[in-house]
Design a protein around this motif. Structure first.
Motif, PDB file in Angstrom:
ATOM      1  N   HIS A 120      -1.432  -6.657   1.139  1.00 26.31           N
ATOM      2  CA  HIS A 120      -0.648  -5.884   0.178  1.00 26.31           C
ATOM      3  C   HIS A 120      -1.641  -4.618  -0.021  1.00 26.31           C
ATOM      4  O   HIS A 120      -1.114  -3.497  -0.059  1.00 26.31           O
ATOM      5  N   LEU A 121      -2.896  -4.886  -0.242  1.00 24.57           N
ATOM      6  CA  LEU A 121      -3.805  -3.570  -0.375  1.00 24.57           C
ATOM      7  C   LEU A 121      -3.900  -2.569   0.789  1.00 24.57           C
ATOM      8  O   LEU A 121      -3.823  -1.245   0.575  1.00 24.57           O
ATOM      9  N   PHE A 122      -3.768  -3.132   2.040  1.00 25.88           N
ATOM     10  CA  PHE A 122      -3.474  -2.301   3.242  1.00 25.88           C
ATOM     11  C   PHE A 122      -2.487  -1.567   3.367  1.00 25.88           C
ATOM     12  O   PHE A 122      -2.308  -0.396   3.422  1.00 25.88           O
ATOM     13  N   PHE A 123      -1.241  -2.228   2.574  1.00 22.40           N
ATOM     14  CA  PHE A 123       0.200  -1.617   2.921  1.00 22.40           C
ATOM     15  C   PHE A 123      -0.016  -0.395   1.956  1.00 22.40           C
ATOM     16  O   PHE A 123       0.603   0.614   2.240  1.00 22.40           O
ATOM     17  N   LEU A 124      -0.469  -0.616   0.784  1.00 19.40           N
ATOM     18  CA  LEU A 124      -0.467   0.532  -0.312  1.00 19.40           C
ATOM     19  C   LEU A 124      -1.254   1.546   0.141  1.00 19.40           C
ATOM     20  O   LEU A 124      -0.948   2.845  -0.075  1.00 19.40           O
ATOM     21  N   GLN A 125      -2.586   1.367   0.888  1.00 15.77           N
ATOM     22  CA  GLN A 125      -3.349   2.521   1.102  1.00 15.77           C
ATOM     23  C   GLN A 125      -2.807   3.111   2.443  1.00 15.77           C
ATOM     24  O   GLN A 125      -2.794   4.495   2.351  1.00 15.77           O
ATOM     25  N   VAL A 126      -2.194   2.509   3.173  1.00 14.47           N
ATOM     26  CA  VAL A 126      -1.824   3.206   4.435  1.00 14.47           C
ATOM     27  C   VAL A 126      -0.489   3.761   3.974  1.00 14.47           C
ATOM     28  O   VAL A 126      -0.085   5.021   4.571  1.00 14.47           O
ATOM     29  N   LYS A 127       0.169   3.326   3.256  1.00 16.58           N
ATOM     30  CA  LYS A 127       1.400   4.156   2.732  1.00 16.58           C
ATOM     31  C   LYS A 127       0.963   5.354   2.100  1.00 16.58           C
ATOM     32  O   LYS A 127       1.694   6.558   2.285  1.00 16.58           O
ATOM     33  N   LYS A 128       0.003   5.369   1.224  1.00 15.66           N
ATOM     34  CA  LYS A 128      -0.337   6.567   0.540  1.00 15.66           C
ATOM     35  C   LYS A 128      -0.805   7.621   1.613  1.00 15.66           C
ATOM     36  O   LYS A 128      -0.849   9.001   1.487  1.00 15.66           O
ATOM     37  N   GLN A 129      -1.788   7.112   2.618  1.00 15.08           N
ATOM     38  CA  GLN A 129      -2.316   8.041   3.597  1.00 15.08           C
ATOM     39  C   GLN A 129      -1.083   8.752   4.406  1.00 15.08           C
ATOM     40  O   GLN A 129      -1.086   9.851   4.922  1.00 15.08           O
ATOM     41  N   ILE A 130       0.021   8.189   4.629  1.00 12.58           N
ATOM     42  CA  ILE A 130       0.997   8.770   5.253  1.00 12.58           C
ATOM     43  C   ILE A 130       1.954   9.658   4.356  1.00 12.58           C
ATOM     44  O   ILE A 130       2.216  10.617   5.147  1.00 12.58           O
TER      45      ILE A 130
END
Length: 573
Positions: A120-130
């Motif tokens: 979940h934390l990776f998902f949120l961070q990668v989504k923000k970076q995209i």
């Protein structure tokens, strides 16, 4: 002596006061991708103490991917675990702000990310970076990633709940993609929803994992970029550090590296001041040197290189007992959740079926209620109709009796009319006979009248002839008288002999007296007969007219009575 004691006491108190003013704790604010936390830390705490506290708070066990990042002037740095927090170049604010972020990225997210909180934390961070375009991706990939993000947030697509415009407040696509095409927000939402509808049945953690599996294939995924120069004067290169190794890029291209150094081909990495040295494992290859703008940047690069290299080597070894336990637990947890999801899906399906059955039963109940209401209304109408029919039957019975009575009366009236008709016919026949007789009589009277007129004419002619004869006789007598007894002029006539004159006179007088009365009498009789005939003829004409009028009235009355007679005959039949 007493004064010296007072001075020493004041010094001791001042020293003690200074020691009391020194704080023993400090405030820290930690910002994760979906929350903010504040902690009270002891002054002696090291970076590892604060990091472990944050990991325990969020329930994270895969700690090797993450770190606490803070801002230093125009760059950033990661909190070192083996050094006291306050001894590092952290901001002097209160509370001190740290960002809990992924410091290192896995090569294969599906194999390395075990815990759901890690995913979940990776998902949120990668989504923000995209979304912030730190990771570039094509418009098609952006729409697909957005559909998985919507699935993770809203669950299965329900057209009855997810009406058009439900994504209006969500940031799902990078601005670069939105500006690249001339499309409205509704059009983008339609495209995302089309993909979103196909993800039905995917749980939140599965949708986030699918998102990461797509994102890990992007060129800029997990790469940390730094501006470097190959000599002290040029600044036209970029250094990229990721899970695979080190990469050299042109400043205008972060997608395709000019040169790469995989971790398996690097023998040693070191720096001296601003100079950074990469020694390949193959001694025949040249050593690559570059320069950074600050010593702090070289330290950060080396720190990232060491961490990524350690993880690179760790992936190629057998998992530790802790990781094996975590994976086993995660596998059991996934199996349990899968089972729960299946049970939940079955229960949901059963509930939906039950709700549909309930709705069907309610619909059927409403339908039966409507049918019952309609049946009751029909029953009431039937009862009213029955009462009305009973009344109508009674009325019909009374009307039947009345009609029977009227039929009897009509039969009597018919018989009477038949008799009357027979009488009328007889009377009509008699009247016609009388009329014919009257007509014959009138013809006879006309003939008699004509005959009488002819006789009258003959009599008048005879009378005229008689008068002419008389006039001639008188003239002849006068002539005879004048020739026998001439009369002298201007002298009185002599008196005739009494006897002769008397005799002659008397005979003439007698003849005249005989002749004139007969003529007058005859004439009077003829006139009287004519008047009587005219009177009789007029009277006969009047009778004929009355007879015709009576016959006409009888015919008219017969015509008027015929429909009534027919109706009564119809009723009686």
């Amino acid at each position: 002596v007493s004064g010296a004691r007072a001075v020493n006491t004041s010094k001791i108190m001042s020293i003690l006061g200074l020691k009391k003013k020194q704080p023993k704790t400090f405030k820290v604010k930690v910002v994760t991708m979906d929350a903010e936390m504040e902690f009270s830390c002891e002054v002696k705490w090291k970076g590892k103490d604060l990091f472990d506290l944050v990991c325990r708070t969020v329930g994270l066990r895969e700690t090797w991917f993450f770190g606490l990042r803070y801002t230093v002037k125009d760059t950033y740095a990661w909190l070192k675990p083996d050094k006291r927090v306050l001894d590092q170049e952290v901001p002097k604010d209160s509370p001190i702000t740290f960002h809990f972020l992924a410091k290192f990225f896995p090569e294969k997210v599906e194999e390395e990310l075990v815990q759901e909180i890690t995913q979940h934390l990776f998902f949120l961070q990668v989504k923000k970076q995209i979304l912030e375009e730190e990771i570039l991706c094509s418009p098609e990939a952006s729409v697909l990633l957005a559909s998985y993000a919507v699935q993770a947030k809203y669950g299965d697509y329900d057209p009855n709940f997810h009406k058009p415009g439900f994504l209006a407040q969500d940031e799902l696509l990078p601005k670069r993609v939105l500006m690249q095409y001339q499309m409205t927000a509704d059009m983008w939402e339609e495209k995302i929803t089309a993909w979103y509808a196909e993800h039905r049945g995917i749980a939140r953690d599965e949708a986030e994992m699918e998102y990461l599996k797509i994102a890990q294939d992007l060129e800029m995924y997990g790469v940390s970029y730094f501006a470097i120069t190959q000599n002290k004067r040029d600044t036209d290169l970029l250094l990229g550090v990721d899970a695979q190794g080190l990469h050299i890029y042109s400043p205008n291209s972060k997608l395709n590296p000019n040169k790469s150094f995989p971790w398996s081909g690097i023998r040693n990495i070191s720096y001296s001041e601003k100079e950074f040295t990469i020694k390949p494992l193959d001694k025949k290859k040249d050593v690559f040197k570059f320069y950074s703008s600050q010593l702090r940047v070289n330290k950060l690069i080396l720190q990232l290189c060491i961490g990524n290299h350690d993880l690179f080597m760790r992936r190629r070894k057998v998992d530790s007992i802790e990781v094996q336990q975590m994976k086993a637990q995660a596998k059991e947890e996934k199996a349990r959740k899968k089972m729960e999801r299946q049970i939940l899906a079955r229960e949901k399906q059963m509930r939906e079926e039950a709700e549909r059955a309930k709705e069907e039963m309610e619909r059927r109940l409403f339908q039966l209620q409507d049918e019952a209401r309609l049946a009751n209304e029909a029953l009431l109408r039937s009862e009213e109709t029955a009462d009305l029919l009973a009344e109508k039957a009674q009325i019909a019975e009374e009307e039947a009796k009345l009609l029977a009575h009227k039929a009897a009366e009509a039969e009597q009236e018919r018989q009477r009319l038949e008799v009357t008709a027979m009488k009328t016919k007889e009377e009509k026949r008699l009247m016609e006979q009388k009329m014919r007789e009257a007509e014959q009589l009138a013809v006879k009277l006309v003939e008699q009248s004509e005959r009488r007129l002819k006789e009258a004419d003959h009599l008048k002619q005879d009378l005229t002839e008689a008068k002419d004869a008389e006039r001639r006789a008188k003239q002849k007598l006068l002539d005879i008288t004048k020739t026998t007894y001439p009369v002298p002029a201007y002298s009185a006539p002599p008196a005739p002999p009494p006897e002769a004159s008397n005799i002659s006179y008397d005979s003439t007088s007698m003849r005249l007296d005989f002749k004139d009365p007969d003529m007058k009498r005859l004439s009077m009789e003829i006139e009287r007969e004519r008047l009587e005939y005219m009177e009789k003829s007029k009277h006969l004409q009047d009778q004929l007219k009355e007879l015709k009028t009576e016959i006409e009235s009888l015919k008219l009355e017969e015509q008027q009575q015929q429909p009534i007679l027919n109706y009564r005959l119809y009723l009686s039949s």
